[in-house]
Design an enzyme around this catalytic site. Structure first.
Site, short mmCIF file in Angstrom:
data_model
loop_
_atom_site.label_atom_id
_atom_site.label_comp_id
_atom_site.label_asym_id
_atom_site.label_seq_id
_atom_site.Cartn_x
_atom_site.Cartn_y
_atom_site.Cartn_z
N ASN A 181 -0.55 -2.25 -5.37
CA ASN A 181 -1.01 -2.05 -3.98
C ASN A 181 0.09 -1.36 -3.19
O ASN A 181 1.24 -1.79 -3.24
CB ASN A 181 -1.32 -3.40 -3.33
CG ASN A 181 -2.47 -4.10 -4.03
OD1 ASN A 181 -3.50 -3.50 -4.31
ND2 ASN A 181 -2.28 -5.38 -4.35
N GLU A 182 -0.24 -0.32 -2.48
CA GLU A 182 0.78 0.44 -1.78
C GLU A 182 1.34 -0.30 -0.57
O GLU A 182 2.53 -0.30 -0.33
CB GLU A 182 0.22 1.78 -1.34
CG GLU A 182 0.90 2.93 -2.07
CD GLU A 182 0.13 4.20 -1.99
OE1 GLU A 182 -0.22 4.60 -0.87
OE2 GLU A 182 -0.12 4.80 -3.05
N ASP A 183 0.45 -0.93 0.19
CA ASP A 183 0.87 -1.44 1.48
C ASP A 183 1.12 -2.94 1.51
O ASP A 183 1.44 -3.51 2.54
CB ASP A 183 -0.21 -1.08 2.52
CG ASP A 183 -1.58 -1.52 2.06
OD1 ASP A 183 -1.71 -1.85 0.87
OD2 ASP A 183 -2.52 -1.54 2.87
N ARG A 184 0.96 -3.60 0.35
CA ARG A 184 1.22 -5.04 0.33
C ARG A 184 1.66 -5.41 -1.08
O ARG A 184 1.77 -4.56 -1.96
CB ARG A 184 -0.01 -5.83 0.76
CG ARG A 184 -1.23 -5.58 -0.09
CD ARG A 184 -2.45 -6.28 0.50
NE ARG A 184 -3.66 -5.92 -0.20
CZ ARG A 184 -4.15 -6.54 -1.26
NH1 ARG A 184 -3.51 -7.56 -1.78
NH2 ARG A 184 -5.27 -6.15 -1.84
N LEU A 185 1.92 -6.68 -1.28
CA LEU A 185 2.36 -7.11 -2.61
C LEU A 185 1.26 -6.86 -3.64
O LEU A 185 0.07 -6.90 -3.32
CB LEU A 185 2.70 -8.60 -2.57
CG LEU A 185 4.00 -8.95 -1.83
CD1 LEU A 185 4.15 -10.47 -1.71
CD2 LEU A 185 5.20 -8.38 -2.56
#
Ligand SMILES: Cc1cc2nc3c(=O)[nH]c(=O)nc-3n(C[C@H](O)[C@H](O)[C@H](O)COP(=O)(O)O)c2cc1C
Length: 202
Positions: free
Chosen positions: A177-181
């Site tokens: 995931n790019e924006d979170r874990l």
């Protein structure tokens, strides 16, 4: 273990594996079926290499190789194996652990007949993982077997070229995931052979 994984991703990790593989077949540049297979020898020393998955079913994961190769000898000494694959196009990883067994000869024969002629000749010519002295030795071996089988429509399978089935006891999935874990969860077979599932911290 949490049932949230079942709710989101289903009860069957082999079905999920197949769904992800189908997705990767549409998006990978080449070889979406390539897995990095780890074996260990009788002293527990690991080694890893790529092989091509040639079947995914309820029973497990199938691939083909030469039993005289390093991996072949490792698997004879120690049936515990693991493999992982990572698709860059989908940013998904799967890790599988389990035990390996050879498939019935009839299945290996059937697969071998589907191989293009040059690959069938190659299986005879290559003493996989053995050293050889002169670069031209391989070409000479290929020419020898090409001639040997020139009258043969269906080249027979060499005894040492076999299909193997990895019977999984755990299958772990990872989504980048790019924006979170990253998302990570694992299916494990319980004592009765049923799949349990839960999250893992990434
Ligand atoms: C994408 C890819 C797919 C491969 N597929 C196979 C395969 O299906 N079977 C096989 O025996 N070797 C395959 N190879 C070659 C192996 O990686 C390895 O070089 C060879 O099997 C010898 O390994 P070993 O000495 O550890 O036994 C493949 C290599 C690559 C890069």
């Amino acid at each position: 273990m949490s049932n949230q994984v079942f709710t989101q991703f289903g009860h069957d990790p082999l079905a999920l594996f197949t769904t992800w593989m189908d997705e990767a077949r549409d998006s990978e540049v080449n070889d979406p079926e390539a897995i990095c297979l780890a074996t260990a020898d009788k002293d527990g020393r690991p080694s890893a290499r790529m092989v091509l998955l040639k079947g995914i079913s309820e029973a497990g994961f199938k691939f083909h190789t030469n039993i005289n190769s390093q991996k072949g000898q490792d698997m004879l000494a120690n049936p515990h194996v693991s493999f992982c694959l990572y698709w860059k196009s989908t940013r998904k990883q799967i890790r599988v652990s389990g035990q390996v067994c050879s498939v019935p000869d009839s299945e290996s024969d059937e697969y071998f007949t589907t191989r293009p002629r040059a690959r069938a000749v190659g299986a005879w010519a290559s003493q996989q993982s053995q050293p050889f002295e002169h670069e031209e030795d391989l070409a000479k071996a290929v020419a020898f077997y090409d001639d040997e089988f020139k009258e043969t429509d269906t080249i027979p399978r060499p005894d040492y070229w076999k299909g193997f089935l990895i019977i999984p006891d755990s299958i772990e999935f990872w989504i980048g995931n790019e924006d979170r874990l990253h998302t990570r969860f694992i299916y494990r077979k319980d004592d009765k052979g049923a799949w349990d599932a839960g999250w893992l911290y990434p």
